[in-house]
Every structure is written in C-alpha cells, then in structure tokens.
Design an enzyme around this catalytic site. Structure first.
Site, PDB file in Angstrom:
ATOM      1  N   LYS A  51       1.310  -1.108   0.040  1.00  0.00           N
ATOM      2  CA  LYS A  51       0.209  -0.099  -0.144  1.00  0.00           C
ATOM      3  C   LYS A  51       0.501   1.785   0.332  1.00  0.00           C
ATOM      4  O   LYS A  51       1.592   1.689   0.801  1.00  0.00           O
ATOM      5  CB  LYS A  51      -0.667  -0.375   1.573  1.00  0.00           C
ATOM      6  CG  LYS A  51      -1.760   1.539   1.509  1.00  0.00           C
ATOM      7  CD  LYS A  51      -3.119   1.222   2.351  1.00  0.00           C
ATOM      8  CE  LYS A  51      -3.907   2.067   2.767  1.00  0.00           C
ATOM      9  NZ  LYS A  51      -5.106   1.522   4.241  1.00  0.00           N
ATOM     10  N   SER A  99      -9.163   1.583   2.443  1.00  0.00           N
ATOM     11  CA  SER A  99      -8.245   2.389   1.872  1.00  0.00           C
ATOM     12  C   SER A  99      -8.077   1.410   1.043  1.00  0.00           C
ATOM     13  O   SER A  99      -6.891   2.118   0.106  1.00  0.00           O
ATOM     14  CB  SER A  99      -7.503   3.490   2.463  1.00  0.00           C
ATOM     15  OG  SER A  99      -7.305   3.011   4.218  1.00  0.00           O
ATOM     16  N   SER A 127      -9.929  -0.719   6.666  1.00  0.00           N
ATOM     17  CA  SER A 127      -9.288  -0.612   5.616  1.00  0.00           C
ATOM     18  C   SER A 127      -8.655  -1.707   4.707  1.00  0.00           C
ATOM     19  O   SER A 127      -8.200  -1.732   3.860  1.00  0.00           O
ATOM     20  CB  SER A 127      -7.919   0.570   5.655  1.00  0.00           C
ATOM     21  OG  SER A 127      -8.939   2.175   5.372  1.00  0.00           O
TER      22      SER A 127
END
Lengths: 466, 70
Positions: free
Chosen positions: A82, A157, A181
């Site tokens: 990420k 996210s 997330s």
C-alpha cells in the site's frame, strides 16, 4: 501443489516451489509483471510498479535459494505494498497530491522485515487519499476498480491491495486498517484481510491516519498466506512505542490445522445483524452452519456500548488526522480533495474534552468486549452489511447506517479481526465474514478462519476476466 | 444530562483560524450540520460516562523502554 498459474498460486505454494527449485522467482515475477501490464490500466491497483527492482531482487533470491540460503517460507514470493508505507528511494505518495513527489530515504520497519524474509515488492498500491475513506476512488491517482465488476469500488482504503489480489496481480499485499481499511476491501474483493491486535505490527514509516487506531496487516488469498506474512512482519519495534510486547510467541499459523471442534463462536446480538442486505444475511447464516458442522458451538453473546462506538471512533479519527495534517492543510489546502479537506476541518471542531471522553469510552469498550468474550472464543459477524457499492454511489455518514459500521469496534479495542470470503450476492459480488477474538489471541482468530476456509471454496474463485 | 452544543458558522471559522486553517463562510455553512451532529453525539456519549477517579482513565500505559520489550 498448484503453481502452474502463478497468477492464482498461493504464496505458500510458491515459496515451497522456489525452495525445491521447481519454479523460478524470476519467471514468476516476469509473469506477474506481464499480467499487471495487461490488466492494471483498467483496474488501477498500482500507483508505482517497480518492475526492474523486483526482477533484480528475484535474481538475488534465486541465487540465494540455489546456494541453500533460505530466508523463510516466503523467500522469493512477490508482494504489493500500500502506497503509504515508506520504501527507500521509491516514491511513496499516500495516494495524495501532497506527497506526490515524496521519496523516503528509509524503508518502513515492516518493509525492512519483508526484505529480511526474502519477500519481493512489485510496487506501490493505490488507496483512498491518505487512507481517509472507504472506496479507493482516488482523485489524484485514478479510480481503483473492483475486478469482480469494474463499475464497483474495491472498498478501501487498501483498495489496490484487495483488487490486485482478486485479479491475480500478486499473491500477498500489505494493507492498513484504521476503521476497516484492510477488512472492507477484503470483503468487497473476495480475499482475506487480517487486522492483527493493535501493536503486533510496527507502524514506523507508515503515514499515519490516526495514531490510536492505525494497524498494519496482511492481505492474501488464503488464511495460511496471511498468517505466514504476519509471521514475517510482526514483532516489537523500538521506534514504535505502541508495538511493545504484543506479539504472541511462535508462529501465528501454529493452530491453523487444529479445527474448531468444541470452540465457542459468539454472535453479538446488537449492531452487527441489523439492516443487512438479504444476500449478506443468507451467506452469514450459511457460514454459521458450516462452522457448526465443523464442530463449533455458535451462541449469541451480548456486547454493550456498540451504538456509541462509531461516535467515539469518529472523534478520535477526525481529531488525530486533523492534528497530523495541520501544517499541510494550513499551507496547501488546494492539494487535498474536497471530501478529505472537509473531513479534516471537522476534526478541528472536536474539543480536547471531547477527545478525552472518546478515549475514556475506548477503554470502556475494551472492557465490554472482554465481558462479551467470556462466553466465546471468537466472535462472528458480517464484515459489511452490503456488497461493494457502485463507483460514485453516495454512502451514508450516519453512524448506524455507515457501510463500515461493523469495523470501528475492533479498531477502538485493538482486538484482532479478519475478513474471509463467505459467498457472493446475486450480482456476483463477494461477501465477507468477519471473525474476531480477544486482544492478543490472533492465532485463535486465524485458526477459526482457516477451519472455515477448509470447508468452503469461496476463496478459490476468481473473477472471470481477470 | 446531555446538552446540545451550540455551534455557529462564525465559531467554526474562529476555531479553524486558531489552527491556522482558512475556512470561508460557504465552507463553514456546509460543515455546520456535520459538526453539529458529531458534537451532539459526543455530548450524549459523555453524558453516559461515569465520573472516574481512577488514574489516567482511558489512557494506555506508557510503553516499556525498548530494552525491556520481549
């Protein structure tokens, strides 16, 4: 061992094949890079692909393995990171315009640990701007799409992590979870996402969203892979004062094969089972029967205070994020999306007294979870009340209607929680099952998740055009 | 007992200004219902918390020194 198709081979199988010299890490990285080049222009899972660097690392891994120097079960296995996790000399944007050209000098602690385990990064993954949102519809780096239906969000996210796993772009990914997330994209994309106990994984070098709620965790297509990845990155870090003493001894996957015979699975009877989409309700009911069939005893448990959890969560999230972003928001507000800017501005309106009360509530919620878990070894809930929304579809901000409303209790308490695939709705969109446990009992959560996974084949299904 | 906090557009702008953030009147008006809702919910939450006398209620213990960690 099925490793003929590197796109959907498990990380564990790849690692074993590399160790036995049956497959080459270089060949697998080349195959995945070709797949990324073919699929990612539409899916937008990546912000930065580091292909040459990955190939260099794969060649090193291949040489080490040939020389009998094994760094662990995931040596030579690729991963996606990420893009709010620092990588030395590789741009790390946090999905923002503010950090569009940010190139860290040093790896995050988790990245250092992945390197020590011989895990290779393919690049940096798309996310909701600064991780402050649940859709991964990113105005700065492109809209990340769900491989099961490209008109749907992958969740967020950590949307690039979930979507890329579902599309077979990599077998492992790192996500972060402040209010769901990791688990939201895992549910939306039909993959596994595990938020470990708060403090198990260091956050040093990870762009913060809210310090008291942020977790780093593994995402994968199987529970075993998630456990192996957690083994590689867990442990105390002198540079993260919150990481002290939370790691369990031994492997997080040590109990995966033990099954659930005689275990107590609790279903909290408030919040989590109201206003579900019918297909989600049916899939979770079926999952309960699967676990009962495997020998678990499923009971109702009472967990108090949940209705106010979202309020405390919102206060902590907004005010901590506002504190972190204060200098940038003051100096360059135009570099934020309108939605992010408004969410931060709300944070300034939470008083210090309100903040302290939210922290007091957090402690009481931990106590009420401990009480609820006197009657259960793990808790079972849907991950989300619904499947993935359409891109651009408005989602409710009302606490008891928000689509991530089943997430914050586990960020506030710090308890471990995993999402595993448990079915599909009538439109073919994945549904997630959330299993959670006592603080520090990560291996127990993984054990139950693995037992469920063995009884079902949801995790083995892939999007048709991926 | 919970009380409903009174928030005004000018108050929002003043608090933002205190934090170095410029909030024009139109933006403040847009935020007002969301802020009012959050503060009302926080007020209700606080009203149900007991008055605690335990040391540092709700706050975590200090982290151990690095060399004390297992």
């Amino acid at each position: 061992v099925i490793v003929d198709d590197p796109a959907f081979a498990s990380a564990a199988a790849l690692g074993r094949a590399f160790a036995r010299r049956e497959r080459s890490p270089v060949d697998v990285v080349e195959a995945l890079l070709a797949r990324i080049a073919r699929l990612d222009p539409a899916l937008v899972c990546f912000i930065t692909v580091t292909g040459e660097r990955a190939l260099d690392e794969a060649r090193v891994a291949e040489r080490e393995l040939a020389a009998g120097r094994t760094r662990g079960p995931l040596h030579g296995v690729p991963i996606g990171l990420k893009d709010l996790i620092d990588t030395a000399l590789v741009r790390t944007t946090a999905g923002s315009r503010v950090l569009a050209t940010h190139v860290p000098a040093r790896d995050a602690t988790v990245v250092e640990r992945l390197g020590a385990a011989g895990i290779l990064s393919l690049g940096k993954l798309n996310l909701h701007e600064f991780a402050f949102g649940t859709t991964s519809t990113n105005p700065h780096w492109g809209t990340c799409r769900n491989p099961w239906n490209r008109d749907r969000v992958p969740g967020g996210s950590s949307g690039g992590s979930g979507a890329g796993l579902a599309a077979g772009l990599f077998p492992l990914a790192l996500g972060t979870d402040t209010g769901g997330s990791i688990r939201i994209p895992a549910s939306c994309c039909g993959v596994v996402g595990f938020k470990p106990t708060f403090g198990v994984v260091s956050r040093t070098g990870v762009c913060p969203l809210a310090w008291t709620l942020d977790h780093v965790g593994p995402m994968a297509r199987t529970v075993e892979d998630a456990a192996l990845l957690l083994d590689a990155m867990a442990g105390p870090d002198p540079r993260d004062p919150w990481s002290a003493g939370r790691a369990e001894p031994g492997s997080f996957g040590r109990d995966l094969a033990r099954g659930v015979e005689g275990m107590r699975v609790g279903m909290p009877d408030t919040l989590f089972f109201a206003d579900l989409e019918p297909d989600v309700e049916a899939a979770v009911d079926a999952a309960v029967r699967v676990l009962e069939g495997a020998g678990a005893r499923v009971t109702r448990v009472r967990w108090d205070l949940l209705d106010e959890a979202y309020t405390a969560f919102h206060a902590l999230l907004a005010s901590e994020a506002a504190a972190f972003h204060r200098p940038w928001l003051a100096e360059r507000p135009e570099d934020y999306s309108e939605a992010m800017r408004a969410a931060l501005e709300i944070g300034y309106m939470v008083s210090a007294v309100d903040y302290v009360d939210a922290r007091r509530f957090q402690q009481r919620l931990r106590e009420s979870l401990a009480e609820a878990m006197r009657g259960a070894d793990v808790l079972l809930t849907p991950t989300l009340p619904r499947t993935a929304p359409a891109i651009g579809e408005p989602v409710s901000r009302e606490p008891l209607l928000a689509w991530n409303r089943f997430m914050p209790p586990f960020n506030l308490t710090g308890a471990p929680a995993i999402s595993v695939p448990c079915g599909f709705d009538r439109a073919g969109l994945p549904i997630g099952l959330q299993l959670s446990g006592r603080i520090g009992e990560d291996a127990t959560v993984l054990r139950v998740a693995a037992a469920y996974e063995r009884e079902t084949d949801w995790h083995a299904r892939h999007p048709e055009d991926a | 007992m919970a009380t409903t906090p009174t928030v005004t557009i000018e108050r929002l702008r003043e608090v933002a200004r205190h934090h170095g953030v410029h909030l024009d009147e139109a933006r403040a008006a847009e935020l007002l219902p969301r802020v009012t809702s959050l503060l009302a919910r926080l007020s209700a939450l606080a009203a149900r918390l007991p008055q605690e006398t335990a040391p540092a209620p709700g706050l975590p213990p200090l982290a151990a020194e690095p060399d004390e960690r297992a």
